[in-house]
Write an enzyme that holds these catalytic residues in place. Structure first.
Site, PDB file in Angstrom:
ATOM      1  N   ASN A   8       0.872  -1.173   0.000  1.00  0.00           N
ATOM      2  CA  ASN A   8       0.000   0.000   0.000  1.00  0.00           C
ATOM      3  C   ASN A   8       0.911   1.227   0.000  1.00  0.00           C
ATOM      4  O   ASN A   8       1.474   1.581   1.034  1.00  0.00           O
ATOM      5  CB  ASN A   8      -0.892  -0.038   1.260  1.00  0.00           C
ATOM      6  CG  ASN A   8      -1.742   1.214   1.381  1.00  0.00           C
ATOM      7  OD1 ASN A   8      -1.815   2.030   0.466  1.00  0.00           O
ATOM      8  ND2 ASN A   8      -2.387   1.372   2.527  1.00  0.00           N
ATOM      9  N   LYS A  10       0.139   4.297  -0.413  1.00  0.00           N
ATOM     10  CA  LYS A  10      -0.486   5.520   0.121  1.00  0.00           C
ATOM     11  C   LYS A  10      -0.170   6.715  -0.788  1.00  0.00           C
ATOM     12  O   LYS A  10      -0.056   6.540  -2.002  1.00  0.00           O
ATOM     13  CB  LYS A  10      -0.053   5.754   1.572  1.00  0.00           C
ATOM     14  CG  LYS A  10      -0.292   4.505   2.434  1.00  0.00           C
ATOM     15  CD  LYS A  10      -0.110   4.741   3.904  1.00  0.00           C
ATOM     16  CE  LYS A  10      -0.324   3.424   4.650  1.00  0.00           C
ATOM     17  NZ  LYS A  10      -0.243   3.559   6.090  1.00  0.00           N
ATOM     18  N   HIS A  94      -9.727   1.521   4.466  1.00  0.00           N
ATOM     19  CA  HIS A  94      -8.494   1.666   5.253  1.00  0.00           C
ATOM     20  C   HIS A  94      -8.756   2.653   6.394  1.00  0.00           C
ATOM     21  O   HIS A  94      -9.523   3.602   6.232  1.00  0.00           O
ATOM     22  CB  HIS A  94      -7.380   2.184   4.331  1.00  0.00           C
ATOM     23  CG  HIS A  94      -6.034   2.142   5.000  1.00  0.00           C
ATOM     24  ND1 HIS A  94      -5.635   3.103   5.903  1.00  0.00           N
ATOM     25  CD2 HIS A  94      -5.012   1.256   4.912  1.00  0.00           C
ATOM     26  CE1 HIS A  94      -4.416   2.799   6.342  1.00  0.00           C
ATOM     27  NE2 HIS A  94      -4.021   1.683   5.757  1.00  0.00           N
ATOM     28  N   GLU A  96      -7.119   5.038   7.512  1.00  0.00           N
ATOM     29  CA  GLU A  96      -6.863   6.446   7.165  1.00  0.00           C
ATOM     30  C   GLU A  96      -8.061   7.043   6.438  1.00  0.00           C
ATOM     31  O   GLU A  96      -8.389   8.215   6.608  1.00  0.00           O
ATOM     32  CB  GLU A  96      -5.581   6.548   6.315  1.00  0.00           C
ATOM     33  CG  GLU A  96      -4.339   6.332   7.186  1.00  0.00           C
ATOM     34  CD  GLU A  96      -3.133   5.760   6.470  1.00  0.00           C
ATOM     35  OE1 GLU A  96      -3.094   5.782   5.229  1.00  0.00           O
ATOM     36  OE2 GLU A  96      -2.221   5.275   7.169  1.00  0.00           O
ATOM     37  N   GLU A 164      -5.921  -4.686  10.493  1.00  0.00           N
ATOM     38  CA  GLU A 164      -4.906  -3.651  10.720  1.00  0.00           C
ATOM     39  C   GLU A 164      -5.238  -2.866  11.993  1.00  0.00           C
ATOM     40  O   GLU A 164      -6.045  -1.922  11.949  1.00  0.00           O
ATOM     41  CB  GLU A 164      -4.874  -2.677   9.538  1.00  0.00           C
ATOM     42  CG  GLU A 164      -4.502  -3.316   8.221  1.00  0.00           C
ATOM     43  CD  GLU A 164      -3.868  -2.306   7.266  1.00  0.00           C
ATOM     44  OE1 GLU A 164      -2.775  -2.597   6.766  1.00  0.00           O
ATOM     45  OE2 GLU A 164      -4.455  -1.238   7.046  1.00  0.00           O
ATOM     46  N   GLY A 170       2.160   2.263  10.941  1.00  0.00           N
ATOM     47  CA  GLY A 170       3.211   3.272  10.883  1.00  0.00           C
ATOM     48  C   GLY A 170       3.864   3.592  12.218  1.00  0.00           C
ATOM     49  O   GLY A 170       4.604   4.565  12.335  1.00  0.00           O
ATOM     50  N   SER A 208       2.911  -2.051  10.543  1.00  0.00           N
ATOM     51  CA  SER A 208       4.339  -2.129  10.872  1.00  0.00           C
ATOM     52  C   SER A 208       4.989  -3.467  10.524  1.00  0.00           C
ATOM     53  O   SER A 208       5.895  -3.920  11.229  1.00  0.00           O
ATOM     54  CB  SER A 208       4.569  -1.790  12.353  1.00  0.00           C
ATOM     55  OG  SER A 208       4.200  -0.452  12.598  1.00  0.00           O
TER      56      SER A 208
HETATM   57  P1  PGA Z   1       2.477   0.314   7.728  1.00  0.00           P
HETATM   58  O1  PGA Z   1       1.050   0.571   7.033  1.00  0.00           O
HETATM   59  O2  PGA Z   1       3.014  -0.981   7.175  1.00  0.00           O
HETATM   60  O3  PGA Z   1       3.303   1.511   7.346  1.00  0.00           O
HETATM   61  O4  PGA Z   1       2.242   0.231   9.195  1.00  0.00           O
HETATM   62  C1  PGA Z   1       0.159  -0.487   6.774  1.00  0.00           C
HETATM   63  C2  PGA Z   1      -1.103   0.054   6.171  1.00  0.00           C
HETATM   64  O5  PGA Z   1      -1.510   1.175   6.543  1.00  0.00           O
HETATM   65  O6  PGA Z   1      -1.731  -0.595   5.315  1.00  0.00           O
END
Ligand code: PGA
Length: 250
Positions: A8, A10, A94, A96, A164, A170, A208
């Site tokens: 992903n 982003k 997601h 976000e 998630e 992150g 992460s």
């Molecule tokens: P990350 O993000 O691996 O940077 O924690 C995962 C995601 O948001 O899909």
């Protein structure tokens, strides 16, 4: 083969980034298991990334789709357009998007229907907040998200769920692998028992994931793969994670 490792990206990338990423990935990936890998770039780079990937059968998907098929909805992109661009999957709901763009479970359900109508495999993201995790209500929170999203979705040809935890995205923090495994078992159980017409292909973990923790995660039997943000931006690290996955699972 169903998708197992999904990048992903982003709000990151450029044409130069695509070229460099593909180069680094191919130099370090040591398997032919391309179809289990997906990349979700920003939609504007879907075409360019397809060209950069050439013949390698890595799948491409979008990070979002609209709730509608067409119309006066400035700035949106529909599932049929994503399909028309050559994508096979889309990430939906997601955290976000839920937090920054106020997406509701009901809208997420509508997006699943759009994906299904256009033969895109949706990757539905669910996850609990840190506070919910500390209060030990993760199972209830996830079950509610699943039920609210899927209740109005009568049947889906295919569905991938990404677990998630919001606090793990992150942050460098993850639940321990055994905990994730039991959450995945619960997710499979809830979907299969309550929504038998939904073809659940796999449950991925996201939050992460990196080269260092990949093997401890992939050793868990109910963790079918991963949705990877930060670590997927580096073509080399993503390839190394994919190598670990293939060693343990192929
Ligand atoms: P990350 O993000 O691996 O940077 O924690 C995962 C995601 O948001 O899909």
């Amino acid at each position: 083969m169903s998708l197992r490792l999904v990048a992903n990206w982003k709000l990151n990338g450029s044409r130069e980034f695509n070229n460099k990423w593909v180069d680094e990935f191919l130099k370090n990936f040591n398997s032919q298991n391309f179809p289990s890998i997906g990349i979700a770039p920003t939609s504007i780079y879907i075409d360019h990334l397809q060209v950069a990937l050439g013949d390698h059968a890595i799948k491409i998907g979008s990070q979002n789709i609209d709730i509608e098929e067409a119309g006066a909805r400035t700035g949106e992109i529909s599932a049929s357009m994503i399909k028309d661009s050559g994508c096979t999957f889309c990430i939906i709901g997601h955290s976000e998007r839920r937090m920054l763009f106020y997406e509701t479970n009901q809208q997420i359900g509508q997006k699943l229907i759009q994906a299904n109508n256009n033969s895109l495999t949706p990757i539905l993201c669910i996850g609990e907040s840190e506070e919910e995790n500390q209060h030990n209500i993760t199972f209830n929170v996830l079950e509610t998200q699943i039920i609210e999203v899927l209740n109005d979705v009568p049947d889906l040809h295919s569905l991938i769920i990404a677990y998630e935890p919001v606090w793990a995205i992150g942050s460098g923090k993850t639940p321990n692998p055994e905990e994730i495994n039991s959450v995945h078992e619960m997710i499979k159980d809830v979907v299969q028992s309550r929504f038998p017409k939904i073809g659940l292909e796999s449950v991925l973990y996201g939050g992460s994931v990196n080269f260092k923790n990949a093997s401890s995660l992939f050793k868990q039997q109910a963790i079918d793969g991963a949705l990877i943000g930060g670590a997927s931006l580096d073509g080399r690290e993503f390839a190394l994670i994919a190598n670990v996955f293939n060693e343990l699972r192929e």
